[in-house]
Write a protein that holds these residues in place. Structure first.
Motif: not given
Length: 204
Positions: A28-33, A44-46, A50-56
């Motif tokens: 969901i965070n990835s979709i929002l970004f 912010k990246t998390a 094995g991926l870098t995911i953007l989290m609100s």
């Protein structure tokens, strides 16, 4: 000894529910970004899967997702959820622009009830989740641009006899006119199976 080691690596029903909710949190965070619902600087990246995911980092969004996913985890453990939907709506017109459906199926031997366990390797499950999240991230290549101010909501489809918490309300399904659907990969813990798809408004 071998029996104890086997049990130690097994995924319980509760553990499987946690895996699904963790996927939804990152998804969901990835979709929002990716869909530009909120400014990129509020993410912010998390590192996970094995991926870098953007989290609100927005306090209200984090709290909303935490409360929602906590309730969802309980319902997944009770096996009363059929689907989770992320609804993206045009703020001005209230038109539904996009819907992300996470359809839930129940795998394995259901006769075991809450004692059900899975011996599927966690690494394999996480690899499957990684493949889905990669597809989510690449979806911006074909999804239409959301050039209006949008908000999001989450709907959880449960069995009819579920007792709703006080702050929850029954709602209508979010349908989209001129809908186009894209189905993505699925992943399974061998207790829960999650099929992800996006439905969007076709402007053609």
């Amino acid at each position: 000894m071998s029996s104890a080691q086997c049990n130690k690596s097994a995924i319980t029903l509760k553990g499987s529910s946690e895996i699904v909710c963790e996927y939804l949190d990152f998804g969901i965070n990835s979709i929002l970004f990716q869909r530009g619902i909120y400014p990129p600087e509020s993410f912010k990246t998390a590192e996970n899967y094995g991926l870098t995911i953007l989290m609100s980092q927005d306090k209200e969004i984090k709290e909303f997702l935490s409360v929602t996913l906590s309730q969802l985890k309980d319902w997944l453990t009770q096996k009363v959820v059929n689907k989770v939907a992320l609804i993206i709506t045009n703020v001005a017109s209230l038109e539904v622009m996009e819907r992300w459906d996470f359809n839930i199926e129940y795998d394995g031997d259901q006769s075991q009830g809450d004692k059900q366990v899975s011996d599927k390797p966690l690494k394999q499950i996480r690899n499957e989740i990684r493949d889905v999240l990669k597809q989510v991230a690449s979806s911006v290549a074909y999804l239409p641009l959301l050039d209006c101010l949008c908000s999001f909501d989450i709907q959880i489809y449960t069995k009819d006899d579920v007792n709703l918490p006080q702050e929850w309300a029954e709602t209508e399904a979010a349908n989209i006119k001129n809908a186009q659907c894209v189905k993505m990969r699925s992943f399974s813990t061998n207790i829960h199976k999650v099929n992800t798809m996006v439905t969007y408004k076709n402007e053609d």
